[in-house]
Design a protein around this motif. Structure first.
Motif, mmCIF file in Angstrom:
data_model
loop_
_atom_site.group_PDB
_atom_site.id
_atom_site.type_symbol
_atom_site.label_atom_id
_atom_site.label_comp_id
_atom_site.label_asym_id
_atom_site.label_seq_id
_atom_site.Cartn_x
_atom_site.Cartn_y
_atom_site.Cartn_z
ATOM 1 N N LYS A 246 8.172 -3.955 6.174
ATOM 2 C CA LYS A 246 7.539 -5.016 5.392
ATOM 3 C C LYS A 246 6.407 -5.724 6.128
ATOM 4 O O LYS A 246 5.667 -6.499 5.515
ATOM 5 N N ILE A 247 6.256 -5.459 7.410
ATOM 6 C CA ILE A 247 5.155 -6.063 8.157
ATOM 7 C C ILE A 247 3.805 -5.635 7.588
ATOM 8 O O ILE A 247 2.801 -6.354 7.700
ATOM 9 N N TYR A 248 3.787 -4.472 6.925
ATOM 10 C CA TYR A 248 2.543 -3.983 6.321
ATOM 11 C C TYR A 248 2.055 -4.901 5.194
ATOM 12 O O TYR A 248 0.857 -4.918 4.891
ATOM 13 N N PHE A 249 2.973 -5.643 4.573
ATOM 14 C CA PHE A 249 2.568 -6.600 3.549
ATOM 15 C C PHE A 249 1.656 -7.675 4.137
ATOM 16 O O PHE A 249 0.828 -8.260 3.431
ATOM 17 N N LEU A 250 1.837 -7.957 5.427
ATOM 18 C CA LEU A 250 1.013 -8.956 6.092
ATOM 19 C C LEU A 250 -0.319 -8.374 6.569
ATOM 20 O O LEU A 250 -1.298 -9.095 6.728
ATOM 21 N N VAL A 251 -0.345 -7.059 6.780
ATOM 22 C CA VAL A 251 -1.522 -6.401 7.352
ATOM 23 C C VAL A 251 -2.497 -5.905 6.284
ATOM 24 O O VAL A 251 -3.720 -6.138 6.374
ATOM 25 N N PHE A 252 -1.976 -5.213 5.262
ATOM 26 C CA PHE A 252 -2.842 -4.528 4.294
ATOM 27 C C PHE A 252 -3.819 -5.440 3.548
ATOM 28 O O PHE A 252 -5.004 -5.116 3.456
ATOM 29 N N THR B 56 -9.440 -2.415 -2.944
ATOM 30 C CA THR B 56 -8.712 -3.592 -3.432
ATOM 31 C C THR B 56 -7.296 -3.221 -3.861
ATOM 32 O O THR B 56 -6.313 -3.815 -3.402
ATOM 33 N N VAL B 57 -7.185 -2.255 -4.754
ATOM 34 C CA VAL B 57 -5.874 -1.866 -5.292
ATOM 35 C C VAL B 57 -5.041 -1.144 -4.233
ATOM 36 O O VAL B 57 -3.842 -1.402 -4.098
ATOM 37 N N GLY B 58 -5.663 -0.256 -3.472
ATOM 38 C CA GLY B 58 -4.937 0.511 -2.470
ATOM 39 C C GLY B 58 -4.270 -0.356 -1.425
ATOM 40 O O GLY B 58 -3.139 -0.088 -1.005
ATOM 41 N N PHE B 59 -4.958 -1.418 -1.003
ATOM 42 C CA PHE B 59 -4.410 -2.304 0.023
ATOM 43 C C PHE B 59 -3.622 -3.475 -0.562
ATOM 44 O O PHE B 59 -3.393 -4.459 0.130
ATOM 45 N N GLY B 60 -3.214 -3.359 -1.828
ATOM 46 C CA GLY B 60 -2.277 -4.324 -2.394
ATOM 47 C C GLY B 60 -2.864 -5.386 -3.280
ATOM 48 O O GLY B 60 -2.120 -6.205 -3.837
ATOM 49 N N GLY B 61 -4.195 -5.456 -3.409
ATOM 50 C CA GLY B 61 -4.800 -6.447 -4.294
ATOM 51 C C GLY B 61 -4.210 -6.362 -5.687
ATOM 52 O O GLY B 61 -4.172 -5.289 -6.278
ATOM 53 N N SER B 62 -3.768 -7.490 -6.222
ATOM 54 C CA SER B 62 -2.976 -7.482 -7.458
ATOM 55 C C SER B 62 -3.858 -7.448 -8.704
ATOM 56 O O SER B 62 -3.852 -8.365 -9.536
ATOM 57 N N THR B 63 -4.615 -6.378 -8.829
ATOM 58 C CA THR B 63 -5.473 -6.172 -9.996
ATOM 59 C C THR B 63 -5.475 -4.680 -10.316
ATOM 60 O O THR B 63 -4.505 -3.999 -10.023
ATOM 61 N N GLY B 64 -6.555 -4.140 -10.934
ATOM 62 C CA GLY B 64 -6.584 -2.722 -11.280
ATOM 63 C C GLY B 64 -7.987 -2.162 -11.159
ATOM 64 O O GLY B 64 -8.949 -2.891 -10.873
ATOM 65 N N LEU C 90 3.620 -10.678 -2.047
ATOM 66 C CA LEU C 90 4.072 -9.281 -2.013
ATOM 67 C C LEU C 90 5.362 -9.140 -1.221
ATOM 68 O O LEU C 90 6.217 -8.299 -1.551
ATOM 69 N N PHE C 91 5.525 -9.950 -0.188
ATOM 70 C CA PHE C 91 6.743 -9.925 0.614
ATOM 71 C C PHE C 91 7.955 -10.310 -0.236
ATOM 72 O O PHE C 91 9.029 -9.727 -0.112
ATOM 73 N N ILE C 92 7.756 -11.285 -1.138
ATOM 74 C CA ILE C 92 8.846 -11.756 -2.007
ATOM 75 C C ILE C 92 9.005 -10.863 -3.235
ATOM 76 O O ILE C 92 10.126 -10.528 -3.641
ATOM 77 N N LEU C 93 7.874 -10.463 -3.841
ATOM 78 C CA LEU C 93 7.888 -9.649 -5.065
ATOM 79 C C LEU C 93 7.014 -8.397 -4.868
ATOM 80 O O LEU C 93 5.839 -8.391 -5.211
ATOM 81 N N GLN D 259 6.826 -5.833 -6.495
ATOM 82 C CA GLN D 259 6.350 -5.287 -7.775
ATOM 83 C C GLN D 259 4.897 -5.660 -8.052
ATOM 84 O O GLN D 259 4.219 -5.004 -8.843
ATOM 85 N N LEU D 260 4.408 -6.709 -7.390
ATOM 86 C CA LEU D 260 3.041 -7.185 -7.613
ATOM 87 C C LEU D 260 2.002 -6.379 -6.838
ATOM 88 O O LEU D 260 0.800 -6.626 -6.982
ATOM 89 N N TYR D 261 2.438 -5.432 -6.021
ATOM 90 C CA TYR D 261 1.510 -4.647 -5.198
ATOM 91 C C TYR D 261 0.571 -3.817 -6.076
ATOM 92 O O TYR D 261 0.995 -3.090 -6.971
ATOM 93 N N GLY D 262 -0.727 -3.937 -5.822
ATOM 94 C CA GLY D 262 -1.718 -3.126 -6.538
ATOM 95 C C GLY D 262 -1.727 -3.409 -8.031
ATOM 96 O O GLY D 262 -1.560 -4.543 -8.476
ATOM 97 N N ASP D 263 -1.911 -2.347 -8.823
ATOM 98 C CA ASP D 263 -1.962 -2.523 -10.278
ATOM 99 C C ASP D 263 -0.581 -2.741 -10.895
ATOM 100 O O ASP D 263 -0.472 -3.131 -12.058
ATOM 101 N N GLY D 264 0.480 -2.473 -10.129
ATOM 102 C CA GLY D 264 1.841 -2.712 -10.617
ATOM 103 C C GLY D 264 2.373 -1.651 -11.567
ATOM 104 O O GLY D 264 3.481 -1.783 -12.091
ATOM 105 N N TYR D 265 1.603 -0.586 -11.784
ATOM 106 C CA TYR D 265 2.053 0.445 -12.719
ATOM 107 C C TYR D 265 3.329 1.145 -12.249
ATOM 108 O O TYR D 265 4.107 1.642 -13.053
#
Length: 424
Positions: A53-59, A111-119, A269-272, A274-280
């Motif tokens: 989960k440390i990657y959630f802080l890095v990406f 944006t999406v690849g590194f976890g940005g919560s959009t599409g 992202l650490f808590i949820l 499911q919000l990573y990236g586009d969430g599909y």
């Protein structure tokens, strides 16, 4: 004189037909490429976060930083404005620069690849619009077909992305052009035909592979409730995006935006996850098990947290410099909103309704309300599940959601202007 005019018009139409075919191919290829590269990139990095989960802080920090340096040193230090750029181009003499194609392609992917919560939908729309705009600039016979060629590119891109030619044409009409002409129909129909042929040749699959069950008439009142709730929720999403982006504008130093945005996104992202990236990925997981899910308090709280948090995190992603819009977030929120309403109705009202159907209709309802385009939302969602079983309830709910949204707030994130006085 008449003969010369006829020859000129005939030549212009020939050029329009050839340009539309080329635009359809290039836009379809770009859309499919961006979709597959992003899916692979996002899935690979998300898998890393599940291991550690440390990657959630890095990406997020890496993603926002890379986008910033690309804009500084490669893309003329100009920020991407999303679909508003397309509006400005079709409504004035401005043109979309050629660099918008790689800019939106690369920035959307990162944006999406590194976890940005959009599409990647808005990135696709602007990139393909730029392809159409290039054709307009390069050929003198096409000067008067600027909007038509831009719409042709967008229609082809949406077709390839969502497996739905009608969604492509209707999005170009309802959101971009807002008027129909012979040249508009010729350009968009030709371009989506080529893009859809490309989809078929490459054996592209619908976004969500599910078997949609027949709906029940007794579910109709609950569908309407879903449409109303989606309309209200879309206003919350719109207001979040506009408010949070304004707060980020106040941060004058870009590295403040990057640090604040990545920190907020990482915590969420650490808590949820499911919000990573586009969430599909989260939608697919729940679509497959929707009809067997039992409502428990922890599960209900998780879905409610997703619905409340997603607009905030999407807004932060965009404010911190990420590329995207509300297209994917609205589909994501709508799916979980539909699931929650179905589970609540079944648990407390013994409604005996089908949660899978409510997830599908929720996607269309939120999309319709967010972009004020009910027909686009209807055919797009039918395309992503490859089924028209829910056509009638989708039609009703999409209009209910749009009307509810516009009654509360007359604008969306695409049509908002600072000088609007009747703000909600």
């Amino acid at each position: 004189m008449k003969t010369k005019r006829k020859k000129y018009l005939l030549t212009a139409w020939k050029k329009l037909i050839i340009a539309s075919i080329l635009i359809g191919f290039l836009s379809g290829a770009l859309s499919i490429s961006l979709k597959h590269i992003t899916e692979h990139f996002e899935a690979s990095l998300f898998e890393k976060t599940l291991i550690n989960k440390i990657y959630f802080l890095v990406f997020p920090l890496v993603g926002f930083s890379v986008i910033f340096f690309l804009r500084q040193y490669l893309f003329k230090r100009k920020e991407n404005k999303g679909i508003k750029e397309v509006f400005e181009t079709t409504q004035s003499r401005k043109n979309l620069s050629t660099y918008k194609i790689p800019s939106h392609f690369v920035n959307g992917l990162i944006t999406v690849g590194f976890g940005g919560s959009t599409g990647i939908e808005v990135s696709t729309v602007v990139s393909t619009a730029a392809i159409g705009n290039i054709a307009h600039k390069k050929e003198r016979f096409l000067k008067k077909y600027k909007t038509e060629l831009i719409c042709a590119g967008i229609a082809a891109g949406i077709t390839a992305l969502f497996y739905s030619p009608l969604a492509g044409i209707l999005f170009s009409y309802e959101v971009i052009s807002k008027k129909i002409s012979k040249s508009f129909l010729a350009a968009t129909i030709l371009s989506v035909t080529i893009a859809y042929m490309l989809v078929l040749v490459l054996d592209e699959a619908p976004l969500f592979m599910v078997s949609v069950p027949l709906w029940k008439w007794q579910a109709l009142p609950y569908f309407i409730v879903l449409g109303i709730v989606a309309g209200i929720n879309s206003v919350y999403l719109t207001k979040c995006v506009l408010f949070i982006k304004k707060q980020f504008i106040k941060l004058q130093k870009q590295y403040y935006k990057i640090l604040a945005g990545s920190l907020c996104l990482s915590i969420a992202l650490f808590i949820l996850p499911q919000l990573y990236g586009d969430g599909y990925h989260a939608i697919k997981e729940n679509l497959n098990s929707a009809n067997s899910i039992l409502l428990t308090l922890p599960f209900a709280m998780m879905i409610l947290s997703i619905i409340i948090t997603k607009p905030i995190i999407t807004s932060i992603t965009l404010g911190a410099g990420g590329d995207g819009g509300v297209f994917a977030p609205s589909i994501f929120i709508g799916a979980f909103l539909g699931l929650l309403i179905a589970l609540l109705a079944n648990t407390f009202l013994h409604a005996d309704i089908i949660p899978l159907n409510f997830m599908i209709i929720g996607m269309a309802a939120m999309l319709s309300a967010c972009i004020h385009a009910p027909l686009t939302a209807l055919f797009l969602v039918c395309g992503v599940v490859d089924s028209y079983t829910l056509f009638f309830p989708l039609l009703i709910v999409c209009y209910v959601a749009k009307i509810t949204s516009k009654m509360i707030c007359p604008y969306n994130v695409y049509t908002y202007k600072e000088n609007i006085t009747n703000a909600c």
